[in-house]
Motif scaffolding. Structure first.
Motif, PDB file in Angstrom:
ATOM      1  N   GLY A  28       0.806  -1.213   0.000  1.00  0.00           N
ATOM      2  CA  GLY A  28       0.000   0.000   0.000  1.00  0.00           C
ATOM      3  C   GLY A  28       0.828   1.246   0.000  1.00  0.00           C
ATOM      4  O   GLY A  28       0.320   2.334   0.249  1.00  0.00           O
ATOM      5  N   GLY A  33       1.981   4.237   3.743  1.00  0.00           N
ATOM      6  CA  GLY A  33       1.145   5.215   3.067  1.00  0.00           C
ATOM      7  C   GLY A  33       0.583   6.255   4.002  1.00  0.00           C
ATOM      8  O   GLY A  33      -0.620   6.369   4.199  1.00  0.00           O
ATOM      9  N   THR A  34       1.458   7.020   4.674  1.00  0.00           N
ATOM     10  CA  THR A  34       1.005   7.969   5.679  1.00  0.00           C
ATOM     11  C   THR A  34       0.479   9.263   5.087  1.00  0.00           C
ATOM     12  O   THR A  34      -0.314   9.951   5.721  1.00  0.00           O
ATOM     13  CB  THR A  34       2.155   8.284   6.649  1.00  0.00           C
ATOM     14  OG1 THR A  34       3.271   8.767   5.888  1.00  0.00           O
ATOM     15  CG2 THR A  34       2.575   7.037   7.404  1.00  0.00           C
ATOM     16  N   ARG A  36      -1.793  11.397   2.710  1.00  0.00           N
ATOM     17  CA  ARG A  36      -3.027  11.196   1.950  1.00  0.00           C
ATOM     18  C   ARG A  36      -3.551  12.489   1.331  1.00  0.00           C
ATOM     19  O   ARG A  36      -4.656  12.504   0.806  1.00  0.00           O
ATOM     20  CB  ARG A  36      -4.097  10.588   2.868  1.00  0.00           C
ATOM     21  CG  ARG A  36      -3.668   9.271   3.491  1.00  0.00           C
ATOM     22  CD  ARG A  36      -4.626   8.794   4.569  1.00  0.00           C
ATOM     23  NE  ARG A  36      -4.138   7.580   5.208  1.00  0.00           N
ATOM     24  CZ  ARG A  36      -4.720   7.006   6.252  1.00  0.00           C
ATOM     25  NH1 ARG A  36      -5.815   7.545   6.773  1.00  0.00           N
ATOM     26  NH2 ARG A  36      -4.219   5.910   6.771  1.00  0.00           N
ATOM     27  N   GLY A  60     -10.892   8.023  -5.688  1.00  0.00           N
ATOM     28  CA  GLY A  60     -11.062   7.480  -4.346  1.00  0.00           C
ATOM     29  C   GLY A  60     -11.881   8.413  -3.483  1.00  0.00           C
ATOM     30  O   GLY A  60     -12.246   9.529  -3.884  1.00  0.00           O
ATOM     31  N   THR A  63     -11.852  13.061   1.865  1.00  0.00           N
ATOM     32  CA  THR A  63     -12.282  13.514   3.190  1.00  0.00           C
ATOM     33  C   THR A  63     -12.433  15.027   3.230  1.00  0.00           C
ATOM     34  O   THR A  63     -13.160  15.560   4.059  1.00  0.00           O
ATOM     35  CB  THR A  63     -11.284  13.066   4.274  1.00  0.00           C
ATOM     36  OG1 THR A  63      -9.984  13.599   3.976  1.00  0.00           O
ATOM     37  CG2 THR A  63     -11.194  11.547   4.325  1.00  0.00           C
ATOM     38  N   ALA A  81      -9.063   9.315   1.705  1.00  0.00           N
ATOM     39  CA  ALA A  81      -9.228   8.404   2.832  1.00  0.00           C
ATOM     40  C   ALA A  81      -8.060   7.434   2.938  1.00  0.00           C
ATOM     41  O   ALA A  81      -7.839   6.846   3.999  1.00  0.00           O
ATOM     42  CB  ALA A  81     -10.543   7.636   2.700  1.00  0.00           C
ATOM     43  N   ASP A  82      -7.303   7.262   1.841  1.00  0.00           N
ATOM     44  CA  ASP A  82      -6.187   6.326   1.877  1.00  0.00           C
ATOM     45  C   ASP A  82      -5.079   6.790   0.933  1.00  0.00           C
ATOM     46  O   ASP A  82      -5.297   7.593   0.032  1.00  0.00           O
ATOM     47  CB  ASP A  82      -6.648   4.911   1.482  1.00  0.00           C
ATOM     48  CG  ASP A  82      -7.325   4.890   0.118  1.00  0.00           C
ATOM     49  OD1 ASP A  82      -6.609   4.892  -0.892  1.00  0.00           O
ATOM     50  OD2 ASP A  82      -8.575   4.891   0.081  1.00  0.00           O
ATOM     51  N   TYR A  83      -3.885   6.268   1.173  1.00  0.00           N
ATOM     52  CA  TYR A  83      -2.695   6.640   0.406  1.00  0.00           C
ATOM     53  C   TYR A  83      -2.808   6.207  -1.052  1.00  0.00           C
ATOM     54  O   TYR A  83      -2.390   6.926  -1.961  1.00  0.00           O
ATOM     55  CB  TYR A  83      -1.457   6.004   1.051  1.00  0.00           C
ATOM     56  CG  TYR A  83      -0.202   6.104   0.223  1.00  0.00           C
ATOM     57  CD1 TYR A  83       0.581   7.259   0.259  1.00  0.00           C
ATOM     58  CD2 TYR A  83       0.210   5.052  -0.588  1.00  0.00           C
ATOM     59  CE1 TYR A  83       1.730   7.364  -0.507  1.00  0.00           C
ATOM     60  CE2 TYR A  83       1.357   5.146  -1.354  1.00  0.00           C
ATOM     61  CZ  TYR A  83       2.114   6.301  -1.305  1.00  0.00           C
ATOM     62  OH  TYR A  83       3.241   6.389  -2.066  1.00  0.00           O
ATOM     63  N   GLN A  84      -3.369   4.996  -1.290  1.00  0.00           N
ATOM     64  CA  GLN A  84      -3.441   4.483  -2.654  1.00  0.00           C
ATOM     65  C   GLN A  84      -4.220   5.418  -3.561  1.00  0.00           C
ATOM     66  O   GLN A  84      -3.840   5.654  -4.705  1.00  0.00           O
ATOM     67  CB  GLN A  84      -4.080   3.081  -2.660  1.00  0.00           C
ATOM     68  CG  GLN A  84      -3.197   2.003  -2.042  1.00  0.00           C
ATOM     69  CD  GLN A  84      -3.474   1.812  -0.564  1.00  0.00           C
ATOM     70  OE1 GLN A  84      -3.930   2.737   0.116  1.00  0.00           O
ATOM     71  NE2 GLN A  84      -3.203   0.607  -0.074  1.00  0.00           N
ATOM     72  N   SER A  85      -5.332   5.953  -3.066  1.00  0.00           N
ATOM     73  CA  SER A  85      -6.141   6.861  -3.881  1.00  0.00           C
ATOM     74  C   SER A  85      -5.389   8.148  -4.177  1.00  0.00           C
ATOM     75  O   SER A  85      -5.426   8.669  -5.297  1.00  0.00           O
ATOM     76  CB  SER A  85      -7.457   7.175  -3.167  1.00  0.00           C
ATOM     77  OG  SER A  85      -8.225   6.007  -2.970  1.00  0.00           O
TER      78      SER A  85
END
Length: 323
Positions: A28, A33-34, A36, A60, A63, A81-85
């Motif tokens: 990830g 993946g800190t 975002r 993704g 927020t 909401a997440d690092y991947q997005s």
């Protein structure tokens, strides 16, 4: 709000750009993946927060999404909401034209205190990196090897030139990073990793020498300040009108350079593409020569340390010589 023409230009979300590429790296993205939040510049006046959220939300769950009018211009901030997005949005939208304006998308990096002194840390050269890689991505890729700083080398247009540098706190960790990261893929491209030929990340001209062929500080020999304008003028061709200004602290703006260098002649362009160096392009060769002769080794008002002024390298190998 419907913007079919705009959204048609935005590609579908790609697969996450990095998922545990280096041995031992968490899935990830690096460091789990800190980060975002992406920072968006080059936003068209026709884009509002609703449209920006629509564009980036395709990659993704968001927020938050806001546009701020700052001193440096209009900047958007999109938190996922997440690092991947966030990584997918950066990879797909950086350099993408939206409503006539090219977006510049980077991870938002927030300073957490005084900058660490990395002057004694070993420096590692990282080649074959893509346009979508920024300082944060590069830092995170090497973070498990005790990385202390990172730097992407960019061209006049702000785009990555395909290489960068990281400093690592110990020689042992640097050796481990070179051995483990050579050939590893970052956003789909195999990295070329080796020890840099210059020991300090802060010496911008020396770092550029490894990939561009510009002479480093060591190869130029000891610094001798030349204040003779005619002699300085003869060090480069008459077509060269650009001064390379090195040893910047990293906080100087184009306006800072303009205020200090405008007394020597009419200026065509000023660029600060890197943390520690910039370029002042004059209309005339002799104006640039006067600036080099007067400013090399000096600490003008608005600067914190002595400037290193020299002729900028010309296409074809000219220039690059200090006064």
């Amino acid at each position: 709000r419907d913007h079919p023409a705009t959204m048609d230009a935005v590609p579908p979300p790609p697969a996450p750009p990095m998922a545990g590429g280096a041995p031992g790296m968490p899935a990830g993205g690096p460091s789990g993946g800190t980060n975002r939040t992406v920072q968006v510049q080059g936003i068209s006046p026709m884009v509002d927060e609703a449209l920006l959220a629509e564009i980036f939300g395709a990659f993704g769950s968001l927020t938050s999404c806001e546009i701020k009018h700052e001193q440096t211009g209009v900047t958007g901030y999109c938190s996922f909401a997440d690092y991947q997005s966030a990584s997918a949005a950066l990879a797909a939208l950086n350099g993408r034209e939206v409503l006539g304006s090219e977006l510049k998308v980077t991870f938002l990096v927030v300073s957490s205190g005084p900058k660490e002194d990395t002057s004694t840390h070993p420096t590692v050269f990282v080649g074959n990196i893509g346009d979508q890689i920024d300082e944060y991505s590069l830092f995170e890729a090497f973070s498990q090897y005790n990385c202390s700083d990172s730097r992407i080398i960019r061209g006049d247009d702000g785009r990555c030139l395909g290489y960068g540098f990281v400093t690592i706190r110990t020689q042992e960790d640097a050796k481990a990073a070179v051995a483990a990261m050579e050939g590893q893929r970052l956003m789909g491209r195999p990295l070329r990793v080796s020890f840099a030929k210059t020991p300090r990340l802060s010496e911008a001209d020396g770092l550029q020498a490894q990939a561009t062929g510009m002479p480093s500080s060591k190869s130029r020999g000891p610094d001798v300040i030349n204040t003779n304008v005619d002699e300085v003028a003869r060090q480069s061709s008459e077509t060269n009108t650009t001064v390379h200004v090195g040893n910047l602290l990293g906080t100087e703006s184009e306006d800072t350079l303009r205020q200090s260098f405008q007394e020597f002649g009419e200026i065509d362009n000023i660029r600060v593409p890197g943390k520690n160096f910039g370029f002042v392009q004059y209309k005339h060769h002799m104006s640039a020569a006067k600036a080099i002769a007067a400013r090399n080794g000096q600490t003008p008002l608005g600067f914190s340390r002595p400037l290193r002024c020299m002729w900028a390298a010309e296409k074809g190998g000219g220039g690059g010589k200090a006064a």
